[in-house]
Motif scaffolding. Sequence first.
Motif, mmCIF file in Angstrom:
data_model
loop_
_atom_site.group_PDB
_atom_site.id
_atom_site.type_symbol
_atom_site.label_atom_id
_atom_site.label_comp_id
_atom_site.label_asym_id
_atom_site.label_seq_id
_atom_site.Cartn_x
_atom_site.Cartn_y
_atom_site.Cartn_z
ATOM 1 N N VAL A 21 0.839 -1.201 0.000
ATOM 2 C CA VAL A 21 0.000 0.000 0.000
ATOM 3 C C VAL A 21 0.876 1.253 0.000
ATOM 4 N N GLY A 22 1.975 1.207 0.760
ATOM 5 C CA GLY A 22 2.890 2.344 0.786
ATOM 6 C C GLY A 22 3.483 2.632 -0.576
ATOM 7 N N VAL A 23 3.869 1.582 -1.294
ATOM 8 C CA VAL A 23 4.431 1.748 -2.645
ATOM 9 C C VAL A 23 3.381 2.327 -3.588
ATOM 10 N N VAL A 24 2.138 1.848 -3.476
ATOM 11 C CA VAL A 24 1.050 2.371 -4.312
ATOM 12 C C VAL A 24 0.846 3.859 -4.053
ATOM 13 N N PHE A 25 0.840 4.245 -2.769
ATOM 14 C CA PHE A 25 0.637 5.652 -2.409
ATOM 15 C C PHE A 25 1.792 6.519 -2.917
ATOM 16 N N VAL A 26 3.014 6.090 -2.670
ATOM 17 C CA VAL A 26 4.181 6.865 -3.101
ATOM 18 C C VAL A 26 4.209 6.979 -4.628
ATOM 19 N N THR A 27 3.820 5.910 -5.324
ATOM 20 C CA THR A 27 3.733 5.967 -6.784
ATOM 21 C C THR A 27 2.742 7.037 -7.215
ATOM 22 N N GLY A 28 1.622 7.126 -6.482
ATOM 23 C CA GLY A 28 0.639 8.165 -6.766
ATOM 24 C C GLY A 28 1.206 9.557 -6.546
ATOM 25 N N VAL A 29 1.987 9.728 -5.475
ATOM 26 C CA VAL A 29 2.616 11.027 -5.190
ATOM 27 C C VAL A 29 3.540 11.421 -6.341
ATOM 28 N N VAL A 30 4.382 10.490 -6.781
ATOM 29 C CA VAL A 30 5.315 10.762 -7.880
ATOM 30 C C VAL A 30 4.546 11.082 -9.165
ATOM 31 N N PHE A 31 3.504 10.315 -9.433
ATOM 32 C CA PHE A 31 2.692 10.534 -10.634
ATOM 33 C C PHE A 31 2.043 11.917 -10.594
ATOM 34 N N GLY A 32 1.525 12.301 -9.411
ATOM 35 C CA GLY A 32 0.906 13.618 -9.269
ATOM 36 C C GLY A 32 1.894 14.742 -9.486
ATOM 37 N N ALA A 33 3.110 14.569 -8.958
ATOM 38 C CA ALA A 33 4.148 15.587 -9.138
ATOM 39 C C ALA A 33 4.546 15.705 -10.604
ATOM 40 N N VAL A 34 4.619 14.569 -11.303
ATOM 41 C CA VAL A 34 4.989 14.580 -12.723
ATOM 42 C C VAL A 34 3.880 15.217 -13.562
ATOM 43 N N MET A 35 2.632 15.051 -13.138
ATOM 44 C CA MET A 35 1.495 15.621 -13.869
ATOM 45 C C MET A 35 1.587 17.134 -13.998
ATOM 46 N N VAL A 36 2.241 17.766 -13.015
ATOM 47 C CA VAL A 36 2.384 19.223 -13.052
ATOM 48 C C VAL A 36 3.078 19.662 -14.338
ATOM 49 N N ASN A 37 4.085 18.903 -14.751
ATOM 50 C CA ASN A 37 4.845 19.252 -15.962
ATOM 51 C C ASN A 37 4.035 19.009 -17.232
ATOM 52 N N ALA A 38 2.964 18.230 -17.118
ATOM 53 C CA ALA A 38 2.151 17.918 -18.295
ATOM 54 C C ALA A 38 1.035 18.941 -18.523
ATOM 55 N N LEU A 39 0.902 19.909 -17.619
ATOM 56 C CA LEU A 39 -0.152 20.919 -17.762
ATOM 57 C C LEU A 39 0.139 21.829 -18.944
ATOM 58 N N SER A 40 -0.909 22.206 -19.650
ATOM 59 C CA SER A 40 -0.749 23.162 -20.744
ATOM 60 C C SER A 40 -0.583 24.573 -20.179
ATOM 61 N N MET A 41 -0.171 25.504 -21.011
ATOM 62 C CA MET A 41 0.010 26.885 -20.572
ATOM 63 C C MET A 41 -1.310 27.480 -20.088
ATOM 64 N N GLU A 42 -2.409 27.162 -20.791
ATOM 65 C CA GLU A 42 -3.720 27.676 -20.379
ATOM 66 C C GLU A 42 -4.123 27.143 -19.012
ATOM 67 N N GLN A 43 -3.860 25.862 -18.780
ATOM 68 C CA GLN A 43 -4.197 25.261 -17.481
ATOM 69 C C GLN A 43 -3.364 25.877 -16.363
ATOM 70 N N LYS A 44 -2.082 26.129 -16.650
ATOM 71 C CA LYS A 44 -1.226 26.756 -15.638
ATOM 72 C C LYS A 44 -1.673 28.168 -15.328
ATOM 73 N N GLN A 45 -2.077 28.909 -16.356
ATOM 74 C CA GLN A 45 -2.568 30.264 -16.145
ATOM 75 C C GLN A 45 -3.859 30.270 -15.339
ATOM 76 N N GLU A 46 -4.739 29.327 -15.640
ATOM 77 C CA GLU A 46 -6.002 29.228 -14.901
ATOM 78 C C GLU A 46 -5.748 28.908 -13.427
ATOM 79 N N LEU A 47 -4.853 27.961 -13.177
ATOM 80 C CA LEU A 47 -4.511 27.615 -11.798
ATOM 81 C C LEU A 47 -3.845 28.787 -11.077
ATOM 82 N N SER A 48 -3.006 29.532 -11.796
ATOM 83 C CA SER A 48 -2.341 30.691 -11.199
ATOM 84 C C SER A 48 -3.358 31.752 -10.801
ATOM 85 N N ARG A 49 -4.363 31.976 -11.660
ATOM 86 C CA ARG A 49 -5.412 32.947 -11.332
ATOM 87 C C ARG A 49 -6.202 32.499 -10.105
ATOM 88 N N TYR A 50 -6.503 31.188 -10.058
ATOM 89 C CA TYR A 50 -7.242 30.663 -8.903
ATOM 90 C C TYR A 50 -6.421 30.813 -7.628
#
Length: 215
Positions: A21-50
Amino acid sequence: MMRNRTLEQYMKEHLSFYLFVGVVFVTGVVFGAVMVNALSMEQKQELSRYLGSFFASVHQGGLEGDVTGSFKDSFSMHIKWFLIIWVLGLSVIGLPLILILDFLKGVLVGFTVGYLVGTLSWKGLLFALVSVVPPNLVVIPLLLVCSVTAMAFTIHLVKNRFIRRKGALYEPFMRFSGVILASGALLLGVAVFEAYVSPAMMKWVTPMLVTMSGS
């Protein structure tokens, strides 16, 4: 002595579950962190405004108004997650879904912290340390314990009802339900912290973030 022996036996029986379970959770953390780099410019701008409007609201004391509502929302959000695990633990097909929930929780934490740090550098890390980290120091261990207990009960259910077709379920069920109830009591404390303490901690660090997001 008996208590230590019982704890040792428990860890021997469930250590592999905790590691998995710990490995599954940590894998999710890493995946979530990597997802940040996959955001488009529009998505990043929207999140920045929020984020900018959120920081401004916190700075102006926007989170300090409806404390009761904040408490209810926080507790409701956490307890629903654990009740879903309890329901899934009672079903034979629930085990993979529990692992998916653990993975998703890791994704949420990894994405939130990863975005804050990636966007605001050390100031984002500081905000994460006062907003995201404190409640999750309690929530994440509780989630792992409840997930392992649910998995153990599901496996016990399969062995004793579908393979051997014998064996008592009352004691394991009560143990499983007791863990969920105890977690619920601790989640009340987490909700109190998020409603009363977190806003003050976030208000302490938001002035620099408001200045930065406005620049």
